[in-house]
Scaffold this active site. Structure first.
Site, PDB file in Angstrom:
ATOM      1  CE1 TYR A 297       6.321   5.438  -5.197  1.00  0.00           C
ATOM      2  CE2 TYR A 297       7.715   5.453  -7.160  1.00  0.00           C
ATOM      3  CZ  TYR A 297       6.946   4.769  -6.233  1.00  0.00           C
ATOM      4  OH  TYR A 297       6.810   3.406  -6.339  1.00  0.00           O
TER       5      TYR A 297
ATOM      6  CB  ALA B 282      -0.903   0.002   1.236  1.00  0.00           C
TER       7      ALA B 282
END
Ligand code: UFG
Length: 323
Positions: A140, A73
């Site tokens: 990211y 996740a």
């Protein structure tokens, strides 16, 4: 083993959860369904719906007792991470911190973490080895690197058996499980969408120093990637944090992907040359020697056409994705 799969309703998590069920593991999926799809949760698993940012929920979930966690996740769009760095750090780093603390409380001993080639930034040398400098060029990649380091520290301090898998470009589908992102930014599904809808796909950058001027990536079949998780889950020992790159070791250019998709689909596919996309490195190819040597992993579907063909079959069976 009894295993918790965070993000098990997403593209990669659902494939791995189905492989775990097939291998006889008791499997529970934790997903907030913000990106994942309820229909993608595999048969034979149980869905626990909630967010990793909710510490009480995570502690409650882990308290039922697991042997290991596979942690997929996360938010994973490079461009979005540049616009919303706080959101990326909160989700990816704070979510994992809640998970690690709940694992400690519950005495969960094993972790496999989904990391990314984006931690390497613009590599100095290709193929990229795990010892290459980690110099991410976007939030990211840096959020994933921060988690890698956190896991390393926790493994050492708390006797956790942990493995980080750094994925290169994941592609293909597996039976009824496939790729359905909103928005979709990845090359192969966009090329196939252009084939299906007789629309066009953009080629971002034709002036790279590569064999045909377009960017080169290392594509790995989602089933091969999945098998590496099962091996990693078993392999790590307490107090050890292993890091493995996962790719095929072969690169294909954007133009080569479009050509392969034309062969697989038998359709024209209009490809329009466009400027470079910000932040794209010219070449990302993995050395996967370490995982081959340590875990005996090797890709069974290394061919680009096999990946595109499986993705195409899934897209034709699911023209509207999971909806
Ligand atoms: N591309 C196009 N047209 C498109 C989409 C992509 O030309 O419509 C190009 C990209 O510019 C890039 C290549 O195709 O050169 C592959 O792009 P993807 O978006 O499919 O994948 P990325 O290599 O950008 O991303 C992957 C992972 C990310 C990870 C990143 C590391 O999906 O999670 O590698 O750089 F962060």
């Amino acid at each position: 083993m009894k295993v918790l799969v965070t993000g098990g309703a997403g593209y990669i998590g659902s494939v791995v959860a189905s492989q775990l069920v097939e291998a006889g593991h008791e499997t529970v999926v934790l997903d907030d369904l913000s990106k994942g799809h309820e229909d993608a949760v595999p048969e034979g698993t149980r869905l626990v719906c909630g967010s990793l940012l909710d510490g009480d929920f995570v502690r409650g979930t882990l308290s039922e007792g697991f042997d290991g966690v596979l942690h997929f996740a996360a938010l994973s769009l490079v461009g979005e991470s540049v616009e919303q760095p706080e959101r990326y750090y909160r989700n990816n780093v704070c979510g994992t911190l809640n998970l690690l603390e709940a694992m400690r409380e519950a005495g969960t001993g094993r972790l496999v973490f989904s990391s990314t080639a984006a931690v390497y930034g613009e590599p100095q040398e290709v193929p990229i080895e795990e010892t290459a400098p980690a110099l991410p060029t976007n939030p990211y990649g840096s959020s994933k690197l921060a988690v890698d380091r956190l896991i390393g520290a926790v493994a050492e301090a708390r006797e956790l058996a942990a493995t980080t898998l750094r994925y290169f470009n994941v592609a293909g589908a597996s039976g009824r499980f496939g790729e359905d992102h909103h928005p979709e930014t990845h090359l192969i599904p966009l090329v196939l969408k252009a084939a299906a809808q007789s629309s066009s796909v953009k080629i971002f950058g034709t002036d790279y120093e590569t064999r045909d001027g377009t960017a080169v990536r290392d594509y790995i079949h989602v089933e091969d990637l999945g098998r590496a998780h099962l091996l990693a889950l078993e392999a790590a020992a307490p107090g050890e944090h292993r890091v493995y790159n996962l790719g095929n070791g072969a690169g294909f250019s954007v133009k080569e992907v479009v050509e392969a998709a034309r062969r697989v689909t038998g359709r024209e596919i209009d490809a329009v040359e466009a400027p470079r996309r910000a932040g794209d490195p010219p070449v990302l190819v993995a050395s996967s020697e370490r995982i081959r040597a340590d875990l005996g992993w090797k890709p069974e579907k290394p061919g680009l056409e096999a990946m595109i063909s499986d993705a195409w079959a899934w897209m034709r069976d699911h023209p509207d994705g999971y909806e």
